[in-house]
Scaffold this motif. Structure first.
Motif, PDB file in Angstrom:
ATOM      1  N   ARG A 411       0.819  -1.230   0.000  1.00 38.57           N
ATOM      2  CA  ARG A 411       0.000   0.000   0.000  1.00 38.57           C
ATOM      3  C   ARG A 411       0.841   1.264   0.000  1.00 38.57           C
ATOM      4  NH1 ARG A 411      -2.620   0.741   4.665  1.00 38.57           N
ATOM      5  NH2 ARG A 411      -1.480  -0.860   5.819  1.00 38.57           N
ATOM      6  N   LEU A 412       2.056   1.177   0.526  1.00 38.78           N
ATOM      7  CA  LEU A 412       2.920   2.352   0.667  1.00 38.78           C
ATOM      8  C   LEU A 412       4.027   2.272  -0.380  1.00 38.78           C
ATOM      9  CD1 LEU A 412       3.678   4.906   2.233  1.00 38.78           C
ATOM     10  CD2 LEU A 412       4.981   3.466   3.801  1.00 38.78           C
ATOM     11  N   ARG A 413       3.873   3.048  -1.450  1.00 41.34           N
ATOM     12  CA  ARG A 413       4.864   3.026  -2.529  1.00 41.34           C
ATOM     13  C   ARG A 413       6.124   3.780  -2.119  1.00 41.34           C
ATOM     14  NH1 ARG A 413       0.229   4.725  -4.766  1.00 41.34           N
ATOM     15  NH2 ARG A 413       1.094   6.801  -5.173  1.00 41.34           N
ATOM     16  N   HIS A 414       5.943   4.922  -1.463  1.00 40.09           N
ATOM     17  CA  HIS A 414       7.086   5.740  -1.054  1.00 40.09           C
ATOM     18  C   HIS A 414       6.603   6.755  -0.028  1.00 40.09           C
ATOM     19  CE1 HIS A 414       5.286   8.755  -3.673  1.00 40.09           C
ATOM     20  NE2 HIS A 414       5.377   7.925  -4.690  1.00 40.09           N
ATOM     21  N   TYR A 415       7.553   7.362   0.658  1.00 37.25           N
ATOM     22  CA  TYR A 415       7.217   8.473   1.545  1.00 37.25           C
ATOM     23  C   TYR A 415       8.402   9.410   1.644  1.00 37.25           C
ATOM     24  CZ  TYR A 415       9.750   6.083   5.380  1.00 37.25           C
ATOM     25  OH  TYR A 415      10.703   5.487   6.171  1.00 37.25           O
ATOM     26  N   GLN A 416       8.108  10.646   2.010  1.00 33.53           N
ATOM     27  CA  GLN A 416       9.136  11.653   2.205  1.00 33.53           C
ATOM     28  C   GLN A 416       8.874  12.363   3.530  1.00 33.53           C
ATOM     29  OE1 GLN A 416       7.017  13.105  -1.430  1.00 33.53           O
ATOM     30  NE2 GLN A 416       8.150  14.974  -0.947  1.00 33.53           N
ATOM     31  N   ALA A 417       9.920  12.923   4.096  1.00 29.76           N
ATOM     32  CA  ALA A 417       9.807  13.550   5.409  1.00 29.76           C
ATOM     33  C   ALA A 417      10.990  14.490   5.580  1.00 29.76           C
ATOM     34  CB  ALA A 417       9.795  12.488   6.508  1.00 29.76           C
ATOM     35  N   VAL A 418      11.025  15.159   6.728  1.00 26.67           N
ATOM     36  CA  VAL A 418      12.185  15.937   7.146  1.00 26.67           C
ATOM     37  C   VAL A 418      12.884  15.138   8.231  1.00 26.67           C
ATOM     38  CG1 VAL A 418      12.992  18.057   8.230  1.00 26.67           C
ATOM     39  CG2 VAL A 418      11.154  18.150   6.531  1.00 26.67           C
ATOM     40  N   ASN A 419      14.147  14.840   7.984  1.00 23.95           N
ATOM     41  CA  ASN A 419      14.944  14.039   8.909  1.00 23.95           C
ATOM     42  C   ASN A 419      15.897  14.970   9.650  1.00 23.95           C
ATOM     43  OD1 ASN A 419      16.731  12.354  10.227  1.00 23.95           O
ATOM     44  ND2 ASN A 419      16.974  10.946   8.523  1.00 23.95           N
ATOM     45  N   ALA A 420      15.767  15.027  10.968  1.00 23.80           N
ATOM     46  CA  ALA A 420      16.693  15.787  11.809  1.00 23.80           C
ATOM     47  C   ALA A 420      17.467  14.790  12.661  1.00 23.80           C
ATOM     48  CB  ALA A 420      15.944  16.773  12.688  1.00 23.80           C
ATOM     49  N   THR A 421      18.752  14.644  12.362  1.00 25.04           N
ATOM     50  CA  THR A 421      19.602  13.685  13.059  1.00 25.04           C
ATOM     51  C   THR A 421      20.685  14.432  13.824  1.00 25.04           C
ATOM     52  OG1 THR A 421      19.216  11.902  11.478  1.00 25.04           O
ATOM     53  CG2 THR A 421      21.230  11.783  12.801  1.00 25.04           C
ATOM     54  N   THR A 422      20.744  14.193  15.129  1.00 27.09           N
ATOM     55  CA  THR A 422      21.758  14.812  15.986  1.00 27.09           C
ATOM     56  C   THR A 422      22.785  13.774  16.373  1.00 27.09           C
ATOM     57  OG1 THR A 422      20.192  16.435  16.859  1.00 27.09           O
ATOM     58  CG2 THR A 422      22.161  16.018  18.163  1.00 27.09           C
ATOM     59  N   LEU A 423      24.066  14.116  16.144  1.00 32.94           N
ATOM     60  CA  LEU A 423      25.181  13.262  16.520  1.00 32.94           C
ATOM     61  C   LEU A 423      25.934  13.936  17.657  1.00 32.94           C
ATOM     62  CD1 LEU A 423      26.521  12.430  12.946  1.00 32.94           C
ATOM     63  CD2 LEU A 423      25.009  11.031  14.338  1.00 32.94           C
ATOM     64  N   ARG A 424      26.111  13.231  18.734  1.00 31.40           N
ATOM     65  CA  ARG A 424      26.867  13.754  19.879  1.00 31.40           C
ATOM     66  C   ARG A 424      28.149  12.927  20.014  1.00 31.40           C
ATOM     67  NH1 ARG A 424      23.940  15.151  25.343  1.00 31.40           N
ATOM     68  NH2 ARG A 424      23.525  16.967  24.023  1.00 31.40           N
ATOM     69  N   SER A 429      38.276  10.363  28.335  1.00 30.93           N
ATOM     70  CA  SER A 429      38.767  11.142  29.492  1.00 30.93           C
ATOM     71  C   SER A 429      37.921  12.387  29.741  1.00 30.93           C
ATOM     72  CB  SER A 429      40.235  11.548  29.279  1.00 30.93           C
ATOM     73  OG  SER A 429      41.033  10.400  29.051  1.00 30.93           O
ATOM     74  N   GLY A 430      36.626  12.277  29.448  1.00 28.86           N
ATOM     75  CA  GLY A 430      35.735  13.379  29.795  1.00 28.86           C
ATOM     76  C   GLY A 430      35.884  14.610  28.933  1.00 28.86           C
ATOM     77  N   VAL A 431      36.444  14.481  27.743  1.00 25.84           N
ATOM     78  CA  VAL A 431      36.558  15.626  26.848  1.00 25.84           C
ATOM     79  C   VAL A 431      35.168  16.135  26.528  1.00 25.84           C
ATOM     80  CG1 VAL A 431      37.336  16.359  24.564  1.00 25.84           C
ATOM     81  CG2 VAL A 431      38.698  14.734  25.895  1.00 25.84           C
ATOM     82  N   GLN A 432      35.026  17.450  26.423  1.00 23.86           N
ATOM     83  CA  GLN A 432      33.727  18.045  26.180  1.00 23.86           C
ATOM     84  C   GLN A 432      33.121  17.507  24.890  1.00 23.86           C
ATOM     85  OE1 GLN A 432      33.776  22.293  25.983  1.00 23.86           O
ATOM     86  NE2 GLN A 432      31.585  22.489  25.622  1.00 23.86           N
ATOM     87  N   SER A 433      31.838  17.201  24.917  1.00 23.02           N
ATOM     88  CA  SER A 433      31.181  16.616  23.753  1.00 23.02           C
ATOM     89  C   SER A 433      30.926  17.675  22.693  1.00 23.02           C
ATOM     90  CB  SER A 433      29.858  15.966  24.171  1.00 23.02           C
ATOM     91  OG  SER A 433      28.960  16.945  24.665  1.00 23.02           O
ATOM     92  N   ILE A 434      30.740  17.211  21.470  1.00 21.25           N
ATOM     93  CA  ILE A 434      30.424  18.060  20.329  1.00 21.25           C
ATOM     94  C   ILE A 434      29.137  17.538  19.722  1.00 21.25           C
ATOM     95  CG2 ILE A 434      31.178  18.875  18.070  1.00 21.25           C
ATOM     96  CD1 ILE A 434      34.043  18.464  18.977  1.00 21.25           C
ATOM     97  N   ASP A 435      28.174  18.439  19.504  1.00 21.17           N
ATOM     98  CA  ASP A 435      26.905  18.071  18.891  1.00 21.17           C
ATOM     99  C   ASP A 435      26.861  18.595  17.465  1.00 21.17           C
ATOM    100  OD1 ASP A 435      26.295  17.020  21.281  1.00 21.17           O
ATOM    101  OD2 ASP A 435      24.658  18.381  21.773  1.00 21.17           O
ATOM    102  N   ALA A 436      26.429  17.733  16.561  1.00 18.05           N
ATOM    103  CA  ALA A 436      26.228  18.136  15.170  1.00 18.05           C
ATOM    104  C   ALA A 436      24.862  17.635  14.733  1.00 18.05           C
ATOM    105  CB  ALA A 436      27.324  17.570  14.272  1.00 18.05           C
ATOM    106  N   THR A 437      24.041  18.532  14.199  1.00 19.69           N
ATOM    107  CA  THR A 437      22.691  18.181  13.758  1.00 19.69           C
ATOM    108  C   THR A 437      22.567  18.438  12.262  1.00 19.69           C
ATOM    109  OG1 THR A 437      21.734  18.708  15.909  1.00 19.69           O
ATOM    110  CG2 THR A 437      20.230  18.607  14.037  1.00 19.69           C
ATOM    111  N   PHE A 438      22.258  17.382  11.523  1.00 22.28           N
ATOM    112  CA  PHE A 438      22.003  17.487  10.092  1.00 22.28           C
ATOM    113  C   PHE A 438      20.495  17.395   9.875  1.00 22.28           C
ATOM    114  CE2 PHE A 438      26.301  15.904  10.470  1.00 22.28           C
ATOM    115  CZ  PHE A 438      26.994  16.576   9.479  1.00 22.28           C
ATOM    116  N   GLU A 439      19.968  18.301   9.087  1.00 23.93           N
ATOM    117  CA  GLU A 439      18.522  18.354   8.876  1.00 23.93           C
ATOM    118  C   GLU A 439      18.247  18.566   7.399  1.00 23.93           C
ATOM    119  OE1 GLU A 439      15.677  20.391  11.752  1.00 23.93           O
ATOM    120  OE2 GLU A 439      15.621  21.766  10.043  1.00 23.93           O
ATOM    121  N   GLY A 440      17.267  17.839   6.888  1.00 23.10           N
ATOM    122  CA  GLY A 440      16.913  18.006   5.489  1.00 23.10           C
ATOM    123  C   GLY A 440      15.892  16.996   5.036  1.00 23.10           C
TER     124      GLY A 440
END
Length: 807
Positions: A411-424, A429-440
């Protein structure tokens, strides 16, 4: 003469026997049981002539079962009208789906997919729970002739067809092709775990001894499964065919489908009569068979009455029949042509049993015999109640999940959406984290890999201002060799029903899965859990840990949460007609980057979902033609899509990515051991695939400072990894001495340092590691400005050390 006491034991025993037969082997699915015994049906080239004759002869009772089978080729468009017409006539459609995809099936999956689509449409367009028989008659390829159907390949086809049919019509039955009475072939078939994908097993005609052996074997391999005999010739007398059905019913065959070359108006009359009389919960009762002629008796569970078929093999004008059970009474003969009740002659009933005569019997006689109830006998009240709730085995749960997902995929041929993915990214040794968010925008077509446009980038919450996003190395595990819960030609996973749980407000089955064998090198599989909705049979949540990883990805675990949507993409109720998509995904990966373990937490959220949108292709092509950074899921993980120089406006998958980067760096180096900041200017070379083999190199040279790190994740092609780190500084560092908390300036010295460390490791499971390390350090001591003139400098030293770790 006083009446001889009559024991109620036979009636009680018969009642308990019937109850035990009803409660013993539960049918594979709730509706998967033929409601007649013996059952007799016909196989015809076309049922149209039988539909014309349906007004003649006795009418079928609403609960009566009269199967009519015919072949349905799948090479053209689906036409379910014939099955609907057969069902509207009160008959039971037995649609034999003839698959023609050539062998081997794995080499002809497109042809198989086309036939499965037609089969699903036939099931979807039917009315009522039709029976669909899956037959494979492969077309010859070249001059090789028609290939022999192997059990393993037929099992693959059967399972694929089963989920397509029951996904389109959940109440449908799936029936096997007429299987050979070959024990080795049958065992090979059941080794492929087909039992959960069937409602009825059909056998091809064979010699009596071979069929008896096959019936006994199927009783071991698939206990409680209804069996059918498909294809014996009808012969000249339909009434005599009913005797054949009764004979096989007494031996374990519930239904016989007789092949009728020509369907004439009077053909179905005896079958209609038997269907009316043999409906309900009947069981073979050989102890009640009559004397005087060959016969087969069947006892009804609701009243313990008998339905008896008697043969007249010698063609006698009259049959004298006797029943030894004194509790039998009121025998009636049922006319096989009209269904009318006819009296018997010379009826005698007494303590010694029941006897009577049947004049003009013809080739077969059908009798209805009542039995006195226990209450009538000695005032003994009898009540047998059997109640139990059948717990589904894990194989049937998986079939329901696969059927629901197959239906959604059609029944579902295809779908599209907005994908927001955050990578942390969390370093060691407890180095400060870095966040990167790709959206599209995100595009998924059924049966294809997804495409994802990276239109916006946020670093630690700050939007990247440049129109061109930076191209970063994509470190991802390769796709698993086989996904769990799929129907495959080989059995890659084993499944276990852990129990039930409530997730997202839904009652779920909890099914664990793991590989049947340890993954081979370079071939990853999964271990995890899936939560399946007990009402809709769709996934609610899945969690999987990837096994067999090599290279820079040490661990990969992902959790998917599914939500129902309507066709407009809005939240919907938990119904079978909704669309279930993984709108939220959470994952944790552990990467080995130049000897450092980097934890990456990923969360993906889909929003603005459009199902079967009309602009799917146009919007994706517009992005292809733009300069937007895009990636595609491939067998080797995410890969960049680059412009195709040969086809303007199109894109192609880039073979890998630029693993090497050269940076020009400038800055200062400051340490408490220095009197002043040291200016640095130099280059940094970083390569994730140094000289191939996924070896990693990070080298920085900045005049007075040199740092080199090297990692080989598969040392000499083994599971061992090797790491090396070199540090050297050309400016002496101060070393201040304290005694009793007071600084002693006269003992201050400077040291020129250099260090080399080697690391050897081997993975333990998915998160652990056994390691050994070796370190060599060099220090050249020199006088500082404050060093006292008479202070003796420490000698230049070198030291080594080793350690082992288990983490």
């Amino acid at each position: 003469m006083p009446r001889r006491p009559v024991s109620a034991a036979p009636a009680l025993a018969a009642g308990l026997l019937a109850a035990a037969l009803l409660a013993g082997a539960a049918p594979p699915l709730e509706a998967a049981d033929l409601t007649c015994l013996p059952c007799a049906g016909v196989r015809v080239e076309s049922p149209l002539s039988l539909l014309e004759a349906r007004q003649g002869g006795p009418r079928l009772a609403p609960e009566a079962e009269l199967p009519v089978a015919w072949d349905e080729e799948l090479g053209g468009a689906a036409s379910p009208a014939l099955a609907r017409a057969v069902g509207a006539a009160g008959l039971s459609p037995w649609v034999t789906l003839v698959f023609r995809a050539p062998a081997p099936l794995l080499d002809h999956l497109p042809e198989l997919q086309r036939e499965l689509a037609v089969a699903a449409e036939l099931a979807r367009g039917g009315s009522g729970p039709a029976r669909f028989q899956v037959v494979w008659r492969p077309e010859p390829v070249g001059d090789e002739g028609v290939p022999e159907v192997g059990a393993a390949e037929y099992a693959f086809l059967l399972k694929r067809a089963s989920v397509a049919i029951t996904g389109a019509q959940p109440g449908a039955w799936v029936v096997s092709a007429p299987l050979p009475a070959d024990p080795e072939w049958l065992r090979e078939l059941y080794d492929e775990e087909v039992a959960a994908y069937l409602e009825v097993v059909a056998l091809a005609p064979a010699a009596g001894a071979a069929l008896d052996a096959a019936i006994a074997l199927l009783g071991e391999l698939d206990p409680g499964r209804p069996l059918a005999l498909d294809g014996p010739p009808l012969g000249d007398s339909p009434s005599a065919a009913l005797l054949e059905a009764a004979r096989w019913a007494s031996r374990g065959i519930r239904l016989v489908l007789f092949r009728a070359p020509v369907a004439h108006p009077a053909l179905l009359a005896p079958f209609r009569v038997l269907a009316n009389e043999a409906r309900g919960d009947l069981s073979p009762d050989p102890g009640s068979a009559p004397g005087g002629a060959p016969g087969w008796a069947f006892v009804r569970g609701e009243d313990l009455g008998l339905r008896v078929l008697v043969a007249n093999p010698e063609g006698r004008d009259e049959l004298a029949l006797a029943f030894a059970d004194p509790q039998l009474r009121a025998p009636e003969r049922i006319d096989l042509a009209t269904g009318e009740v006819l009296p018997v002659a010379a009826l005698r009933a007494g303590p010694d049993g029941l006897s009577f005569r049947v004049p003009d019997p013809g080739p077969a006689v059908l009798l209805r015999v009542a039995r006195a109830t226990a209450a009538e006998l000695e005032g003994i009240a009898e009540e047998v109640t059997v109640a139990s709730e059948r717990e589904l085995p894990v194989e049937e749960i998986l079939r329901r999940l696969q059927a629901a997902e197959d239906d959604q995929a059609r029944r579902l041929r295809h779908y599209q959406a907005v994908n927001a993915t955050t990578l942390r990214f969390q370093g060691p040794s407890g180095v400060q984290s870095i966040d990167a968010t790709f959206e599209g925008e995100y595009f998924v077509r059924q049966g294809e890999s997804f495409d994802w446009a990276w239109q916006t980038l946020y670093i630690n919450g700050v939007r990247w201002r440049s129109k061109k996003l930076p191209e970063i190395p994509i470190v991802q595990p390769e796709r698993a060799a086989a996904m769990p819960l799929e129907i495959r030609f080989t059995q890659e996973y084993r499944y276990r029903l852990r129990g039930t749980d409530r997730v997202s407000g839904r009652d779920c089955w909890v099914v664990d899965f793991e590989p049947t064998v340890a993954p081979e090198p370079g071939r990853t599989l999964y271990r995890g859990t899936v939560w399946i909705d007990r009402e809709t049979h769709h996934r609610v949540r899945s969690r999987a840990l990837q096994l067999g990883l090599t290279g820079e990805v040490l661990s990969n675990e992902e959790t998917l949460d599914y939500q129902p949507l309507d066709l407009a993409g809005a939240p919907a109720g938990w119904t079978r007609g909704a669309f279930y998509l993984p709108l939220r995904a959470r994952a944790q990966q552990i990467l080995s980057i130049v000897n450092a373990a980097v934890i990456v937490e990923r969360e993906s959220v889909l929003s603005a979902v459009v199902l079967n949108g009309p602009d799917f292709d146009a919007r994706r092509e517009a992005l292809f033609a733009s300069e937007t950074t895009m990636v595609r899921e491939t067998e080797r993980g995410l890969r960049y899509l680059e412009a195709d120089p040969e086809r303007p406006g199109e894109r192609r998958v880039r073979d890998g990515f630029d693993t090497a980067k050269l940076f020009a760096l400038a800055g200062v180096f400051w340490d408490d051991a220095l009197d002043y900041p040291v200016p640095l200017a130099g280059v940094n070379y970083f390569d994730l695939d140094f000289r191939g083999g996924k070896r990693q190199l990070n080298a920085f040279f900045g005049g007075v400072l040199g740092i080199v790190s090297y990692a080989d994740p598969r040392l000499f092609g083994s599971d061992f990894d090797l790491g090396a780190n070199l540090f050297a500084f050309a400016i002496p560092l101060g070393d201040t001495v304290y005694r009793d908390g007071d600084e002693i300036p006269g003992e201050e010295v400077r040291a020129l340092p250099a260090r080399l460390s080697l690391h050897l490791g081997h993975p333990l499971g998915s998160y652990g590691k056994l390691g050994a390390s070796y370190e060599a350090a060099y220090s050249n001591f020199q006088q500082a400005d404050e060093t006292a003139p008479g202070f003796r400098l420490p000698p230049t030293t070198s030291s080594t050390g080793s350690a082992s770790t288990c983490s």
